[in-house]
Design a protein around this motif. Structure first.
Motif, PDB file in Angstrom:
ATOM      1  N   UNK A  44     -13.574 124.975  16.388  1.00 33.98           N
ATOM      2  CA  UNK A  44     -12.781 124.016  15.587  1.00 33.98           C
ATOM      3  C   UNK A  44     -12.989 124.221  14.085  1.00 33.98           C
ATOM      4  N   UNK A  45     -13.716 125.254  13.700  1.00 30.75           N
ATOM      5  CA  UNK A  45     -13.847 125.610  12.276  1.00 30.75           C
ATOM      6  C   UNK A  45     -14.385 124.484  11.415  1.00 30.75           C
ATOM      7  N   UNK A  46     -13.610 124.141  10.366  1.00 29.12           N
ATOM      8  CA  UNK A  46     -14.041 123.123   9.415  1.00 29.12           C
ATOM      9  C   UNK A  46     -13.519 121.732   9.756  1.00 29.12           C
ATOM     10  N   UNK A  47     -12.991 121.559  10.926  1.00 29.02           N
ATOM     11  CA  UNK A  47     -12.463 120.248  11.328  1.00 29.02           C
ATOM     12  C   UNK A  47     -13.575 119.194  11.291  1.00 29.02           C
ATOM     13  N   UNK A  48     -13.228 118.008  10.784  1.00 22.48           N
ATOM     14  CA  UNK A  48     -14.207 116.944  10.640  1.00 22.48           C
ATOM     15  C   UNK A  48     -14.609 116.352  11.993  1.00 22.48           C
ATOM     16  N   UNK A  49     -15.907 116.111  12.137  1.00 22.78           N
ATOM     17  CA  UNK A  49     -16.435 115.421  13.314  1.00 22.78           C
ATOM     18  C   UNK A  49     -17.146 114.181  12.808  1.00 22.78           C
ATOM     19  N   UNK A  50     -16.625 113.020  13.120  1.00 22.87           N
ATOM     20  CA  UNK A  50     -17.142 111.793  12.540  1.00 22.87           C
ATOM     21  C   UNK A  50     -17.809 110.908  13.585  1.00 22.87           C
ATOM     22  N   UNK A  51     -18.887 110.251  13.144  1.00 17.85           N
ATOM     23  CA  UNK A  51     -19.494 109.201  13.958  1.00 17.85           C
ATOM     24  C   UNK A  51     -18.834 107.881  13.574  1.00 17.85           C
ATOM     25  N   UNK A  52     -19.340 106.771  14.068  1.00 15.99           N
ATOM     26  CA  UNK A  52     -18.750 105.476  13.761  1.00 15.99           C
ATOM     27  C   UNK A  52     -18.706 105.240  12.253  1.00 15.99           C
ATOM     28  N   UNK A  53     -17.698 104.499  11.787  1.00 20.22           N
ATOM     29  CA  UNK A  53     -17.564 104.233  10.360  1.00 20.22           C
ATOM     30  C   UNK A  53     -18.781 103.497   9.810  1.00 20.22           C
ATOM     31  N   UNK A  54     -19.408 102.675  10.652  1.00 18.35           N
ATOM     32  CA  UNK A  54     -20.648 102.016  10.268  1.00 18.35           C
ATOM     33  C   UNK A  54     -21.722 102.445  11.255  1.00 18.35           C
ATOM     34  N   UNK A  55     -22.419 103.559  10.974  1.00 21.79           N
ATOM     35  CA  UNK A  55     -23.328 104.160  11.955  1.00 21.79           C
ATOM     36  C   UNK A  55     -24.510 103.277  12.344  1.00 21.79           C
ATOM     37  N   UNK A  56     -24.808 102.224  11.584  1.00 17.97           N
ATOM     38  CA  UNK A  56     -25.953 101.396  11.973  1.00 17.97           C
ATOM     39  C   UNK A  56     -25.708 100.678  13.304  1.00 17.97           C
ATOM     40  N   UNK A  57     -24.435 100.598  13.700  1.00 15.94           N
ATOM     41  CA  UNK A  57     -24.118  99.991  14.999  1.00 15.94           C
ATOM     42  C   UNK A  57     -23.990 101.027  16.106  1.00 15.94           C
ATOM     43  N   UNK A  58     -24.299 102.285  15.805  1.00 13.59           N
ATOM     44  CA  UNK A  58     -24.166 103.363  16.791  1.00 13.59           C
ATOM     45  C   UNK A  58     -25.366 103.396  17.729  1.00 13.59           C
ATOM     46  N   UNK A  59     -25.108 103.897  18.954  1.00 12.10           N
ATOM     47  CA  UNK A  59     -26.188 104.084  19.926  1.00 12.10           C
ATOM     48  C   UNK A  59     -26.765 105.492  19.784  1.00 12.10           C
ATOM     49  N   UNK A  60     -28.029 105.627  20.178  1.00  5.77           N
ATOM     50  CA  UNK A  60     -28.745 106.893  20.095  1.00  5.77           C
ATOM     51  C   UNK A  60     -29.002 107.398  21.515  1.00  5.77           C
ATOM     52  N   UNK A  61     -28.719 108.694  21.754  1.00  6.63           N
ATOM     53  CA  UNK A  61     -28.824 109.281  23.086  1.00  6.63           C
ATOM     54  C   UNK A  61     -29.840 110.415  23.085  1.00  6.63           C
ATOM     55  N   UNK A  62     -30.441 110.658  24.273  1.00  2.00           N
ATOM     56  CA  UNK A  62     -31.314 111.821  24.415  1.00  2.00           C
ATOM     57  C   UNK A  62     -30.484 113.042  24.803  1.00  2.00           C
ATOM     58  N   UNK A  63     -31.153 114.179  25.036  1.00  2.00           N
ATOM     59  CA  UNK A  63     -30.445 115.417  25.338  1.00  2.00           C
ATOM     60  C   UNK A  63     -29.696 115.406  26.658  1.00  2.00           C
ATOM     61  N   UNK A  64     -30.006 114.439  27.545  1.00  7.77           N
ATOM     62  CA  UNK A  64     -29.325 114.333  28.845  1.00  7.77           C
ATOM     63  C   UNK A  64     -28.189 113.305  28.810  1.00  7.77           C
ATOM     64  N   UNK A  65     -27.910 112.765  27.625  1.00  7.71           N
ATOM     65  CA  UNK A  65     -26.826 111.803  27.503  1.00  7.71           C
ATOM     66  C   UNK A  65     -27.199 110.379  27.850  1.00  7.71           C
ATOM     67  N   UNK A  66     -28.504 110.091  27.940  1.00  6.74           N
ATOM     68  CA  UNK A  66     -28.957 108.739  28.243  1.00  6.74           C
ATOM     69  C   UNK A  66     -29.138 107.935  26.954  1.00  6.74           C
ATOM     70  N   UNK A  67     -28.617 106.735  26.945  1.00  8.26           N
ATOM     71  CA  UNK A  67     -28.782 105.878  25.767  1.00  8.26           C
ATOM     72  C   UNK A  67     -30.230 105.387  25.714  1.00  8.26           C
TER      73      UNK A  67
END
Length: 252
Positions: A147-170
């Protein structure tokens, strides 16, 4: 917290908030100063002179923990000795005596009444929050999926984002990390600010809104933590209150 320190802190916060006022132009703001009147000089807790573009107003703000007729009369003489459109503001505990309220109203003195909290309550406040992703990891992943230089964005307010491990577990959330430091308070004293860098022992990821790169690797989370008294008066709110009362007094 003593009555004196409560009101002294309020005057300081009011003074610091004056510089941010946009609705009027401040000509002079002096904290713990000596102001020259017509006949003598006067020690005041705060002097604020400002203009609305048409008229110039002078405001003298004084701390009187328990206002008496004698203190009010002395303050009235100070107000009347300063030339121009001058009004006084007294930061004080609630006044219940009718004669004091009437004298203040007739003398051009605003009573800013506040109940002193029985105990000081502090809460953690966060600022300068940075949620830092691993840019090198993201670059490699974007190249891998084409996807080259295409933007990949997290939530607009990342403090409300969840954190996952390498297996996709929250495993946590950004807000959860903030809360954990707030509960610990990290050995802070009130008014002291501490810069914190939270790092992770194992690779962790944030969810994105991109179909080909659903997660991005998280490096660390940085923020400043400060313990703030929730009992203290807001400087901005006090400024708004004073301006409203001054303009009302002079018929603005």
């Amino acid at each position: 917290m003593t009555d004196n320190s409560y009101f002294e802190n309020a005057v300081r916060d009011l003074y610091e908030a004056i510089v941010h006022v946009k609705s009027v132009e401040t000509i002079s703001a002096q904290h713990k100063s000596n102001i020259q009147g017509r006949t003598s000089s006067h020690d005041v807790d705060l002097y604020w002179e400002f203009t609305d573009g048409d008229l110039t107003y002078k405001t003298v703000i004084q701390v009187q923990e328990k206002t008496t007729l004698g203190e009010l009369f002395t303050f009235m003489r100070t107000i009347r000795d300063i030339p121009g459109q001058t009004v006084g503001v007294v930061l004080t505990q609630p006044v219940y005596q009718k004669d004091i309220k009437e004298m203040a109203a007739n003398a051009g003195i605003i009573l800013y009444e506040q109940i002193i909290p029985e105990q000081d309550i502090v809460e953690p406040v966060l600022s300068n929050i940075q949620v830092n992703v691993d840019k090198d990891w993201v670059k490699v992943e974007k190249e891998r999926v084409g996807i080259g230089d295409e933007q990949v964005q997290v939530m607009s307010n990342p403090k409300y984002a969840f954190i996952y491990d390498g297996q996709g577990n929250c495993i946590d959330s950004v807000q959860g990390i903030f809360d954990s430091y707030g509960k610990q308070q990290s050995g802070l004293n009130q008014g002291e600010k501490k810069s914190i860098v939270h790092q992770f022992n194992t690779p962790v990821f944030l969810e994105t809104n991109h179909e080909l790169v659903p997660f991005v690797k998280l490096n660390d989370i940085k923020f400043d933590l400060e313990l703030v008294s929730v009992n203290e008066l807001s400087g901005e709110e006090m400024v708004d209150y004073v301006l409203d009362k001054v303009f009302r007094y002079f018929g603005g």
